[in-house]
Every structure is written in C-alpha cells, then in structure tokens.
Scaffold this active site. Structure first.
Site, mmCIF file in Angstrom:
data_model
loop_
_atom_site.group_PDB
_atom_site.id
_atom_site.type_symbol
_atom_site.label_atom_id
_atom_site.label_comp_id
_atom_site.label_asym_id
_atom_site.label_seq_id
_atom_site.Cartn_x
_atom_site.Cartn_y
_atom_site.Cartn_z
ATOM 1 N N ASP A 1 0.837 -1.197 0.000
ATOM 2 C CA ASP A 1 0.000 0.000 0.000
ATOM 3 C C ASP A 1 0.879 1.257 0.000
ATOM 4 O O ASP A 1 1.853 1.336 0.745
ATOM 5 C CB ASP A 1 -0.876 -0.020 1.267
ATOM 6 C CG ASP A 1 -1.923 1.072 1.262
ATOM 7 O OD1 ASP A 1 -2.743 1.086 0.342
ATOM 8 O OD2 ASP A 1 -1.910 1.917 2.186
ATOM 9 N N GLU B 1 1.653 -0.653 -5.086
ATOM 10 C CA GLU B 1 0.756 0.441 -5.423
ATOM 11 C C GLU B 1 1.586 1.708 -5.373
ATOM 12 O O GLU B 1 1.839 2.253 -4.309
ATOM 13 C CB GLU B 1 -0.404 0.551 -4.421
ATOM 14 C CG GLU B 1 -1.383 1.636 -4.841
ATOM 15 C CD GLU B 1 -2.061 2.392 -3.700
ATOM 16 O OE1 GLU B 1 -3.128 2.966 -3.936
ATOM 17 O OE2 GLU B 1 -1.516 2.425 -2.575
HETATM 18 C C1 GLC Z 1 -4.187 3.104 -0.771
HETATM 19 C C2 GLC Z 1 -5.438 2.264 -0.634
HETATM 20 C C3 GLC Z 1 -6.551 3.146 -0.207
HETATM 21 C C4 GLC Z 1 -6.215 3.762 1.125
HETATM 22 C C5 GLC Z 1 -4.874 4.477 1.074
HETATM 23 C C6 GLC Z 1 -4.349 4.774 2.441
HETATM 24 O O1 GLC Z 1 -4.293 4.035 -1.767
HETATM 25 O O2 GLC Z 1 -5.676 1.591 -1.842
HETATM 26 O O3 GLC Z 1 -7.770 2.466 -0.142
HETATM 27 O O4 GLC Z 1 -7.196 4.689 1.486
HETATM 28 O O5 GLC Z 1 -3.886 3.691 0.457
HETATM 29 O O6 GLC Z 1 -3.916 3.604 3.063
#
Ligand code: GLC
Ligand code: CA
Length: 550
Positions: free
Chosen positions: A209, A270
């Site tokens: 994340d 991500e």
């Molecule tokens: C990422 C997740 C999202 C979350 C953010 C903070 O972007 O996909 O859902 O709100 O991180 O952890």
C-alpha cells in the site's frame, strides 16, 4: 487442481482477483463480509479461473479507512474472523490452485496502534517517538501546522497532538493514520518480522500500500510550487514525500526476505508515480517484482490514447518486469461507469459523478476492455464485481457513506457495495443474512447476481470465465513480454501476444475480419463472428508467423 508449487514465475502472467473482504461475501449474516464468506466462495473463484487473490487488509483496525488503518499487523479484524480463519482461507485457496497475496500497509498505522500510543505517551526525547513524525507547530502559539503539506483525504497533513501542546503529527491520509518514520531501524526490523509472519503462514506475496510514500525529506520542507500541492507529486525533481529515491532501499531489504523462501514470495506495488520510467526504478531482481500500471485505468476509451498508454508503458518498463494491468480497484469509480459518459477518463468521471450515464454502452465497452487487458502481455488484476459488470453506485445517500476521503467527494463507497450472489429476495441479493449489508445494495442488482449470470451464455460472468480458461490454455512462457502490433485502422487496436490475437474496435464502423480468421471469443453478443462491432473486442488464434486477420 493444485498448481505447480515449484513455479517461480507464476506472477508474471497471473490473473489476480482483488477481494475487498468487507464486501465480498458475508458468512455469518451480520451484513459485513468476512473470511468465512470468502472461504465458502473460493470454489466460485476457482471456477472463474483466477490464478491468485489479492485480499485487502484483514488486520485488526478501528476501521477509519476500510482497514488501511492497522492497529495490529499480527491479528485479524474480529469482524472478519480469526487468525485460524485466515489460515483456512490460505490453505483452502492453495488446495484449489489459487495463490494468495495479502495487503501490507507500511506508510502509516492506525493512531490506535501500540507504537503510536506508546509514542504519544512518551517523553518527546524518547526513542518511541522516532517511529512517527512529530514536529512543533508554527506560529507564536504553535497553532499552525509545521508545514504546508496536505492530506490526500482533505485538509492539512498534520494534527495537533493536544490542544495546548507544541507537537503535531504527520498523516498524509486520515488523522487516524499517522505516517511512519522509515528512518527508524527498529521500525524497519519490525516490518521484516511482519512479512515473515505472514510468509510463514503460507501467503505467496504482498501488495504494498502507498509504496511510493514511505520515505520523506527529513527536513520536512514546505512544498514550494502550487503544482506540488497536487496529490501525486509535481514538477519538483525530488518531492519531499512522494516517490523519493531512497524508498527503493527499503524494498531491497524486503526482497531479501522474500527470496529467502522457496519458491520466493512476490510483491506488487501500489505506486502512483509520474511516469513508467519512475515506476521502473522499483522493479528489478533485487527490489520489487511488479507494480500496477495506473495509466490504463485512468485512460479514456479512445484508440489513440489506449495505444499510446500500452506502447509507452511497455517501452518504459523495457523488459525490466512484465506489465501489471488493472482497470478498476476499491479506490476508483468502476470502469463500467467511467465508460458510460461522453468523457471516459477517470478524471472526467470524477467531474461528472452522478450525471446521466448510458450504462448499456459502459457495459459493452467494459466487456471489450476486459478482453483487451486479458490479451496484453503480463499479469492482470480484476476487481471483485468487474466480472459481473457492476457499475459505480453514485446515488448513495450521504448518511450511509463511510469513506473518510472527503477530497475525492463523494468518496469511494460506490465501488465497495456488497457483491450480489443470488436473486433470492434478500436486501443484499445473497451477500449473506437476511438484513441489509454495511452499504445498501441497489434493488436492480438482482439481475446482475452470480446465480442469474451463471447460466446465461451472454452474461459478463460467462465472458470472463471463458476468457480466463482460454487465456490459461494459450499463454506460454515468454509471452509476458511479447506484443506485436498488427496493421489496422486508427480506431482499431490489433495485436498479437504469443498465439493470442486481439482486435479491439473503438471506432463507429464495424470491422470485417478475413474469412480465414480463427475466431476464439468476442465481447459482443450474437452477430457474425467475423465482424467486430463498435466497442467490441474479438480474440483470434494466430499461429506464429501467419498473416494478420484483415
Ligand atoms: C491506498 C489504498 C486506499 C487507502 C490508502 C491509504 O491508496 O488503496 O484504499 O485509502 O492507500 O492507506
Ligand atoms: Ca459477517
């Protein structure tokens, strides 16, 4: 059908299904998805034909941000079940030949995490403080944030610890999600232990994340240009909190941990960065394996834009890693809806939220887009409900919305509605129990339910099942980097990857394939298989070195 446990390259071509636990399946009927529900539905995912699951955070959490605010990385949210339930999901998935990727949240914890609770109880000089970012406020009374950084969820990225005290803490997301300080060696060691804990329990990898956010400029300087106040980084060469070069060092250590297993564990990042060239820096045999391509997800349904995205992305990766395609996830407006209005990019969908939409058109394009992404070389992520052609639910009343993200008004709940499993007359269409779900389901979703679509040869679910079966039959090792463009008119994307040919008609006129074409599958419903209608994708079999399909 167990998979080949010794296979080290499964992730390079995998079709991965994203499970948003809270909304996938409710095993105990309390309106909240859980691990029992997920376990009961694993045969569905097996039948769908996916290679792996990515399960969104299942850890203990106060639930400020859908579980992305973790209060214990070693335990399961009791709403979802127990550690034993998680282990049962992993074992059962493996038995069905499905690998499991968990979600790790290393940029921040919950403010309820013991590390944070200990830090705020400690003396300012105590090393316990060093796990987070505390700074005195500005102004005579320290009543102004330490710098001008903004939270992605709206407002300043700083919250004052106490109404009178000098110190504030940094949170790039909600105030309940304090950012961790990755210069702390104790913190780095703790996270490696978390990785091992779950690897030892059998998970096959982690989705990371906010992978681009972990390190910060220790001086915490103000963002200087207006542009830099945008969310995803700006013109500055080195952004003080996004995509900093030294972030990769963390992943080098993580890779050593992953590689100490046999077969090695894998990572998918991500990372919202400015270019594929920046993304590529994360990807190497001594750092991460893969990272989502968000370019295609944001791209309008236009031939030139899609072709440019695919070409540039593959060129930008330069073979460093296979591409990782994705059209939707739990953070963005579902692509059925994005493709159903005149302006089809993600940005425009946000601008036109709630405006009239031609969902029939959106669904036709979403089917075509599914076959497009599944034909591209590399791996593909499917967000739960994509296979059912679910649209964004844009008319949720404000009172039921739960997402803390107010900057992206009206928030992300509309893509997190419980999945409809059966047209059984319950308010959730078979999600579980007889009462309402944690978010209300649209009454007309009965027609989109799994049982309704299962027997229907023209349904979206049948299309996905057929496509995944064909894909696994046709994909061969080496195809993950193989893409040849075929001659076609500007409104048509036509390419071959391995022996799988793909023709996507984004124009207004039907496209005629030659009579010798070996058509495998089309996203269209009915009609002449040799005609690719507008907003339709057709898969064809192209034995190596044969002529094109036109
Ligand atoms: C990422 C997740 C999202 C979350 C953010 C903070 O972007 O996909 O859902 O709100 O991180 O952890
Ligand atoms: Ca439940």
């Amino acid at each position: 059908m167990p998979y080949d446990v010794a296979d080290r390259s499964w992730w390079q071509t995998a079709v991965v299904y994203q499970v948003y636990v809270r909304s996938f399946a409710d095993g105990n009927g309390d309106g909240i998805g859980d691990l029992l529900g997920l376990r009961q539905r694993l045969p569905y995912l097996h039948e769908l034909g996916v290679d792996a699951l990515w399960i969104t955070p299942w850890y203990s959490t106060p639930g400020v941000d859908g579980g992305y605010d973790v209060s214990d990385y070693y335990d399961i949210n009791p709403e979802y079940g127990t550690l034993a339930d998680a282990e049962a999901v992993i074992t059962e998935a493996h038995r069905l030949g499905i690998r499991v990727i968990a979600d790790i949240v290393p940029n921040h914890t919950s403010d309820q995490h013991p590390w944070f609770q200990r830090a705020i109880a400690a003396d300012p000089a105590d090393p316990a403080r060093n796990r987070y970012w505390f700074r005195p406020g500005r102004g005579e009374h320290a009543n102004l944030p330490p710098n001008n950084w903004l939270s992605l969820f709206g407002g300043p990225a700083w919250t004052r610890l106490t109404p009178e005290g000098p110190d504030w803490y940094l949170h790039l997301f909600a105030a309940g999600q304090p950012d961790l300080n990755w210069t702390s060696p104790a913190l780095a060691a703790d996270f490696e232990q978390v990785l091992r804990f779950w690897f030892d329990r059998g998970i096959d990898g982690f989705r990371i994340d906010v992978a681009h956010g972990l390190t910060k400029d220790p001086l915490l300087p103000d963002l200087v240009h207006g542009d830099d106040l945008v969310l995803l980084g700006g013109a500055q060469q080195s952004h003080p909190h996004w995509d900093r070069d030294e972030t990769i060092d963390i992943y080098r250590r993580w890779r050593t941990v992953a590689d100490s297993y046999d077969p090695p564990k894998v990572f998918v990042a991500e990372a919202w960065v400015d270019s594929t060239e920046r993304l590529r820096r994360y990807l190497s045999p001594d750092a991460l394996h893969s990272a989502f391509n968000f370019g295609l997800l944001g791209c309008p349904w236009q031939a030139a834009a899609l072709r440019r995205e695919i070409v540039d992305h593959l060129a930008g990766l330069g073979g460093a890693a296979p591409a990782t395609w994705v059209l939707s996830n739990h953070d963005v407006i579902r692509h059925v809806t994005r493709y159903s209005r005149e302006d089809t990019s993600l940005d425009e969908a946000r601008q036109h939220y709630g405006e009239p939409a031609d969902l029939e058109l959106g669904r036709r394009r979403a089917r075509a887009a599914a076959l497009l992404t599944l034909a591209l070389p590399g791996s593909t992520y499917i967000y739960q409900g994509d296979e059912l052609s679910l649209a964004e639910v844009e008319d949720l009343p404000a009172a039921v919305r739960q997402d803390p993200n107010t900057s992206d008004a009206p928030g992300r709940d509309g893509c997190r509605i419980p999945l409809p499993w059966a047209a059984d007359g319950t308010p959730t269409h078979g999600f579980g129990g007889t009462g309402p779900g944690w978010l209300p389901s649209p009454p007309d979703w009965a027609t989109l339910s799994v049982t309704t679509q299962s027997g229907d040869p023209s349904s979206s679910l049948t299309l996905y099942r057929t496509a995944l079966a064909l894909r696994s039959k046709l994909r061969a090792p080496g195809d993950e980097h193989d893409l040849h463009w075929l001659d076609a008119s500007p409104q048509v994307l036509a390419f071959r990857s391995g022996t799988l040919g793909c023709v996507v008609n984004i124009g207004r006129e039907p496209v005629q394939l030659s009579t010798q074409t070996d058509v495998l599958l089309t996203s269209g419903v009915g009609g002449d298989p040799l005609v690719v209608e507008p907003d339709t994708t057709t898969w064809i079999h192209i034995p190596a070195a044969s002529a094109g399909p036109f």
